[in-house]
Design an enzyme around this catalytic site. Structure first.
Site, PDB file in Angstrom:
ATOM      1  N   GLY A  46       0.841  -1.194   0.000  1.00 31.03           N
ATOM      2  CA  GLY A  46       0.000   0.000   0.000  1.00 31.03           C
ATOM      3  C   GLY A  46       0.875   1.242   0.000  1.00 31.03           C
ATOM      4  N   CYS A  92       6.125  -0.434   7.368  1.00 33.24           N
ATOM      5  CA  CYS A  92       5.769   0.784   6.648  1.00 33.24           C
ATOM      6  C   CYS A  92       6.959   1.203   5.797  1.00 33.24           C
ATOM      7  CB  CYS A  92       5.413   1.901   7.634  1.00 33.24           C
ATOM      8  SG  CYS A  92       4.924   3.439   6.828  1.00 33.24           S
ATOM      9  N   LEU A  93       6.691   1.563   4.563  1.00 34.46           N
ATOM     10  CA  LEU A  93       7.769   1.997   3.668  1.00 34.46           C
ATOM     11  C   LEU A  93       8.437   3.263   4.197  1.00 34.46           C
ATOM     12  CD1 LEU A  93       6.016   1.341   0.240  1.00 34.46           C
ATOM     13  CD2 LEU A  93       7.814  -0.032   1.319  1.00 34.46           C
ATOM     14  N   HIS A 134      -4.217   1.414   7.845  1.00 32.25           N
ATOM     15  CA  HIS A 134      -2.833   1.926   7.916  1.00 32.25           C
ATOM     16  C   HIS A 134      -2.664   3.129   6.963  1.00 32.25           C
ATOM     17  CE1 HIS A 134       1.717   1.073   7.933  1.00 32.25           C
ATOM     18  NE2 HIS A 134       1.569   1.884   6.893  1.00 32.25           N
ATOM     19  N   GLU A 135      -3.221   2.998   5.746  1.00 28.45           N
ATOM     20  CA  GLU A 135      -3.091   4.088   4.758  1.00 28.45           C
ATOM     21  C   GLU A 135      -3.940   5.297   5.138  1.00 28.45           C
ATOM     22  OE1 GLU A 135      -0.660   3.563   3.104  1.00 28.45           O
ATOM     23  OE2 GLU A 135      -0.592   1.384   2.972  1.00 28.45           O
TER      24      GLU A 135
HETATM   25  O1  GNR Z   1       4.126  -2.624   2.502  1.00 24.00           O
HETATM   26  C1  GNR Z   1       3.471  -2.501   3.542  1.00 24.00           C
HETATM   27  N1  GNR Z   1       3.192  -3.602   4.285  1.00 24.00           N
HETATM   28  C2  GNR Z   1       2.302  -3.609   5.342  1.00 24.00           C
HETATM   29  C3  GNR Z   1       2.301  -4.731   6.157  1.00 24.00           C
HETATM   30  C4  GNR Z   1       1.428  -4.805   7.218  1.00 24.00           C
HETATM   31  C5  GNR Z   1       0.556  -3.772   7.461  1.00 24.00           C
HETATM   32  C6  GNR Z   1       0.562  -2.633   6.659  1.00 24.00           C
HETATM   33  C7  GNR Z   1       1.426  -2.562   5.608  1.00 24.00           C
HETATM   34  S1  GNR Z   1       1.415  -1.167   4.580  1.00 24.00           S
HETATM   35  C8  GNR Z   1       3.067  -1.165   4.005  1.00 24.00           C
HETATM   36  C9  GNR Z   1       3.281  -0.097   2.949  1.00 24.00           C
HETATM   37  C10 GNR Z   1       3.104   1.264   3.583  1.00 24.00           C
HETATM   38  O2  GNR Z   1       3.914   1.787   4.280  1.00 24.00           O
HETATM   39  N2  GNR Z   1       1.978   1.860   3.397  1.00 24.00           N
HETATM   40  O3  GNR Z   1       1.724   3.027   3.985  1.00 24.00           O
HETATM   41 NI    NI Z   2       2.875   3.071   5.780  1.00 22.99          NI
END
Ligand code: GNR
Ligand code: NI
Length: 171
Positions: A46, A92-93, A134-135
């Site tokens: 995401g 999270c990225l 999360h997003e």
């Molecule tokens: O790549 C992502 N993996 C993930 C794993 C578990 C719960 C949420 C995520 S989102 C994350 C990508 C990201 O940072 N999105 O904002």
């Molecule tokens: Ni994230």
């Protein structure tokens, strides 16, 4: 298509609240396509526009195994959330290398628009539910580490600052 740079915690720009999209034009569709490319190449499941320093309410998600099911949510609204919760090890990225368990509602109903401005509603469960929450947090200026203890947050900030200092020294 172009890849976009991803902001890293604790960058203060990750705390900005995104504004609604009002114009559904080619600029928006190019941004959505660049966000998808950035998410796939990271790789991630995401990406919120906030993470690429665009403070508009835009999310892309693909939780499929084959990476062939892109979901675009523009101006997403949470219609309902289940009492039932699930725990997921989140990453999270914008916080590379950090994986921590977060508890959230197991199911959510979301109303949003696609990149052409067409409204839709979607019931999300499992990984899609976790990811969409999360997003949506990113669009409110929230990063998942804020659900962790103050001690863990402090350690993560220290680790990230060291990482950034090292990267600056190398470039
Ligand atoms: O790549 C992502 N993996 C993930 C794993 C578990 C719960 C949420 C995520 S989102 C994350 C990508 C990201 O940072 N999105 O904002
Ligand atoms: Ni994230």
């Amino acid at each position: 298509m172009s890849q976009l740079a991803i902001l890293e915690y604790p960058d203060p720009r990750l705390r900005k609240i995104a504004r609604p999209v009002t114009i559904f034009d080619d600029r928006l569709r190019k941004l959505v396509s660049d966000m998808a490319e950035t998410m796939y190449s990271a790789p991630g499941v995401g990406l919120a526009a906030t993470q690429v320093d665009v403070h508009e309410r835009i999310i892309v998600i693909d939780v499929s195994e084959a990476k062939d099911a892109l979901h675009v949510f523009i101006n997403p609204e949470l219609l309902s959330a289940s009492e039932e919760t699930i725990e997921c090890e989140e990453g999270c990225l914008s916080v590379p290398g950090v994986y921590e368990t977060v508890r959230r509602p197991a199911k959510v109903r979301v109303r949003a628009m696609d990149e052409h401005g067409r409204p839709f509603e979607r019931d999300c469960s499992d990984m899609l539910a976790v990811c969409v929450q999360h997003e949506m947090d990113h669009l409110e200026g929230r990063v998942f580490v804020e659900y962790l203890s103050a001690l863990k947050q402090m350690r993560i900030r220290t680790r990230m600052r060291k990482r950034h200092a090292r990267q600056t020294a190398l470039t």
